[in-house]
Design a protein around this motif. Sequence first.
Motif, PDB file in Angstrom:
ATOM      1  N   ALA A  65       0.798  -1.333  -0.056  1.00 36.85           N
ATOM      2  CA  ALA A  65      -0.136  -0.118   0.067  1.00 36.85           C
ATOM      3  C   ALA A  65       0.790   1.324   0.138  1.00 36.85           C
ATOM      4  CB  ALA A  65      -0.941   0.169   1.293  1.00 36.85           C
ATOM      5  N   GLY A  66       1.791   1.304   0.890  1.00 37.02           N
ATOM      6  CA  GLY A  66       2.598   2.433   0.788  1.00 37.02           C
ATOM      7  C   GLY A  66       3.525   2.771  -0.496  1.00 37.02           C
ATOM      8  N   ARG A  67       3.884   1.759  -1.075  1.00 35.33           N
ATOM      9  CA  ARG A  67       4.642   2.004  -2.467  1.00 35.33           C
ATOM     10  C   ARG A  67       3.547   2.330  -3.428  1.00 35.33           C
ATOM     11  NH1 ARG A  67       8.536   3.960  -5.415  1.00 35.33           N
ATOM     12  NH2 ARG A  67       9.144   2.720  -6.985  1.00 35.33           N
ATOM     13  N   LEU A  68       2.451   1.868  -3.746  1.00 36.19           N
ATOM     14  CA  LEU A  68       1.256   2.042  -4.394  1.00 36.19           C
ATOM     15  C   LEU A  68       1.075   3.729  -4.046  1.00 36.19           C
ATOM     16  CD1 LEU A  68      -0.896  -1.030  -4.312  1.00 36.19           C
ATOM     17  CD2 LEU A  68       0.620  -0.563  -6.116  1.00 36.19           C
ATOM     18  N   ALA A  69       0.803   4.203  -3.009  1.00 35.52           N
ATOM     19  CA  ALA A  69       0.494   5.265  -2.716  1.00 35.52           C
ATOM     20  C   ALA A  69       1.593   6.341  -3.222  1.00 35.52           C
ATOM     21  CB  ALA A  69       0.009   5.466  -1.217  1.00 35.52           C
ATOM     22  N   GLU A  70       2.665   5.969  -2.921  1.00 39.67           N
ATOM     23  CA  GLU A  70       3.891   6.766  -3.284  1.00 39.67           C
ATOM     24  C   GLU A  70       3.901   7.036  -4.806  1.00 39.67           C
ATOM     25  OE1 GLU A  70       8.676   6.190  -3.407  1.00 39.67           O
ATOM     26  OE2 GLU A  70       7.657   5.066  -2.201  1.00 39.67           O
ATOM     27  N   LEU A  71       3.928   5.838  -5.644  1.00 40.13           N
ATOM     28  CA  LEU A  71       3.886   6.067  -7.113  1.00 40.13           C
ATOM     29  C   LEU A  71       2.741   6.763  -7.528  1.00 40.13           C
ATOM     30  CD1 LEU A  71       5.251   2.384  -8.018  1.00 40.13           C
ATOM     31  CD2 LEU A  71       6.547   4.646  -8.607  1.00 40.13           C
ATOM     32  N   GLU A  72       1.489   6.401  -6.879  1.00 42.18           N
ATOM     33  CA  GLU A  72       0.356   7.477  -7.461  1.00 42.18           C
ATOM     34  C   GLU A  72       0.820   8.971  -7.182  1.00 42.18           C
ATOM     35  OE1 GLU A  72      -4.057   6.767  -6.625  1.00 42.18           O
ATOM     36  OE2 GLU A  72      -3.086   7.598  -4.862  1.00 42.18           O
ATOM     37  N   ALA A  73       1.164   9.360  -6.224  1.00 41.17           N
ATOM     38  CA  ALA A  73       1.495  10.591  -5.661  1.00 41.17           C
ATOM     39  C   ALA A  73       2.309  11.290  -6.729  1.00 41.17           C
ATOM     40  CB  ALA A  73       1.944  10.634  -4.371  1.00 41.17           C
ATOM     41  N   ARG A  74       3.432  10.625  -7.173  1.00 40.23           N
ATOM     42  CA  ARG A  74       4.464  11.053  -7.942  1.00 40.23           C
ATOM     43  C   ARG A  74       3.966  10.944  -9.458  1.00 40.23           C
ATOM     44  NH1 ARG A  74       9.603  11.540  -7.129  1.00 40.23           N
ATOM     45  NH2 ARG A  74      10.394  10.691  -8.921  1.00 40.23           N
ATOM     46  N   THR A  75       2.896  10.335  -9.969  1.00 39.70           N
ATOM     47  CA  THR A  75       2.460  10.111 -11.230  1.00 39.70           C
ATOM     48  C   THR A  75       2.383  11.503 -12.047  1.00 39.70           C
ATOM     49  OG1 THR A  75       1.636   7.789 -10.590  1.00 39.70           O
ATOM     50  CG2 THR A  75       0.708   8.910 -12.904  1.00 39.70           C
ATOM     51  N   PRO A  76       1.702  12.417 -11.506  1.00 38.19           N
ATOM     52  CA  PRO A  76       1.485  13.714 -12.341  1.00 38.19           C
ATOM     53  C   PRO A  76       2.765  14.241 -12.706  1.00 38.19           C
ATOM     54  CG  PRO A  76       0.018  13.666 -10.504  1.00 38.19           C
ATOM     55  CD  PRO A  76       0.878  12.577 -10.177  1.00 38.19           C
ATOM     56  N   GLY A  77       3.908  14.239 -11.821  1.00 36.16           N
ATOM     57  CA  GLY A  77       5.026  14.732 -12.352  1.00 36.16           C
ATOM     58  C   GLY A  77       5.901  14.044 -13.350  1.00 36.16           C
ATOM     59  N   LEU A  78       5.392  12.539 -13.064  1.00 32.01           N
ATOM     60  CA  LEU A  78       6.268  11.667 -13.800  1.00 32.01           C
ATOM     61  C   LEU A  78       5.918  11.746 -15.460  1.00 32.01           C
ATOM     62  CD1 LEU A  78       6.821   8.817 -11.310  1.00 32.01           C
ATOM     63  CD2 LEU A  78       8.716  10.404 -12.503  1.00 32.01           C
ATOM     64  N   VAL A  79       4.538  11.856 -15.520  1.00 28.63           N
ATOM     65  CA  VAL A  79       4.039  11.786 -16.921  1.00 28.63           C
ATOM     66  C   VAL A  79       3.886  13.223 -17.454  1.00 28.63           C
ATOM     67  CG1 VAL A  79       2.657   9.818 -16.434  1.00 28.63           C
ATOM     68  CG2 VAL A  79       1.600  12.031 -16.145  1.00 28.63           C
ATOM     69  N   VAL A 116       3.496   7.980 -23.070  1.00 26.25           N
ATOM     70  CA  VAL A 116       2.091   7.715 -22.373  1.00 26.25           C
ATOM     71  C   VAL A 116       1.283   6.785 -23.174  1.00 26.25           C
ATOM     72  CG1 VAL A 116       0.393   8.533 -21.075  1.00 26.25           C
ATOM     73  CG2 VAL A 116       2.446   9.682 -20.690  1.00 26.25           C
ATOM     74  N   ASP A 117       0.799   7.016 -24.336  1.00 27.45           N
ATOM     75  CA  ASP A 117       0.089   6.324 -25.145  1.00 27.45           C
ATOM     76  C   ASP A 117       0.798   4.989 -25.407  1.00 27.45           C
ATOM     77  OD1 ASP A 117      -1.880   8.034 -25.425  1.00 27.45           O
ATOM     78  OD2 ASP A 117      -1.321   8.707 -27.104  1.00 27.45           O
ATOM     79  N   VAL A 156       2.558   4.924 -13.859  1.00 27.44           N
ATOM     80  CA  VAL A 156       1.559   4.870 -14.864  1.00 27.44           C
ATOM     81  C   VAL A 156       0.965   3.491 -14.535  1.00 27.44           C
ATOM     82  CG1 VAL A 156       0.870   4.470 -17.323  1.00 27.44           C
ATOM     83  CG2 VAL A 156       2.385   6.230 -16.553  1.00 27.44           C
ATOM     84  N   ALA A 157       1.533   2.155 -14.505  1.00 28.51           N
ATOM     85  CA  ALA A 157       0.930   1.028 -14.067  1.00 28.51           C
ATOM     86  C   ALA A 157       0.185   1.188 -12.854  1.00 28.51           C
ATOM     87  CB  ALA A 157       1.887  -0.073 -14.191  1.00 28.51           C
ATOM     88  N   VAL A 158       0.484   1.658 -11.991  1.00 28.98           N
ATOM     89  CA  VAL A 158      -0.078   1.919 -10.557  1.00 28.98           C
ATOM     90  C   VAL A 158      -1.518   2.724 -10.664  1.00 28.98           C
ATOM     91  CG1 VAL A 158      -0.163   2.945  -8.353  1.00 28.98           C
ATOM     92  CG2 VAL A 158       1.962   1.333  -9.064  1.00 28.98           C
ATOM     93  N   THR A 159      -1.347   3.719 -11.504  1.00 28.76           N
ATOM     94  CA  THR A 159      -2.446   4.655 -11.725  1.00 28.76           C
ATOM     95  C   THR A 159      -3.430   3.795 -12.457  1.00 28.76           C
ATOM     96  OG1 THR A 159      -0.920   6.427 -11.312  1.00 28.76           O
ATOM     97  CG2 THR A 159      -3.254   6.644 -12.603  1.00 28.76           C
TER      98      THR A 159
END
Length: 196
Positions: A65-79, A116-117, A156-159
């Motif tokens: 859960a912690g890693r999933l939440a961390e990646l989700e939080a970073r997604t907007p900047g990473l994409v 991304v596509d 992206v996979a997590v999101t």
Amino acid sequence: MPGRSADLSPGSADLPRLAALLTTVGRLTAGSVPIQRLGQRWSMTTWRDAARSGALLSGWQAAYAGRLAELEARTPGLVAGEAVQHTDMTPHNFLVADGGVRLTGWSWPALAAPWVDTALLVHRMIAAGHTVVEAERWADHVPAWWSAAEEAVSAVAVTVLGLWQARSRADPAPYRAQLAGAGSAWVRCRLGVPGP
């Protein structure tokens, strides 16, 4: 316009054509046309909310859960990026005709990184029967994919997994469950989650 939807299954003759098309799409820019940034659209807190509350998480998702939440939080900047991306890689949005393929249904364009596509099509290919390794190996045929950082692809996979799980819970349908399952397989492979 006559034609058919793309075949994403393993061994399909459409796969090289799709790679060539996404190579072109990765070069599109918006110019002065206002288009939403994908990071704004993907600023949800699905995993962060679940990690805080423990709701709807079990098995490997609870453990990660912690890693999933961390990646989700970073997604907007990473994409983030300036390429116009389609963002709806359903096979029905690809029209195959006369030896070529066109991308139709531009209802959800967004400014994002040019890979991304391709990542979104990797998810669809997993749902169509490819292993994660096979789908990501196919993505290597799209030059923009080479610029994608490993963490960004994992984000992206997590999101995508969070999106399809939420959609499947809200409105159950076999194809939503299939896409959630593909997302789960992708995330598990990328994060090295053991087990079946």
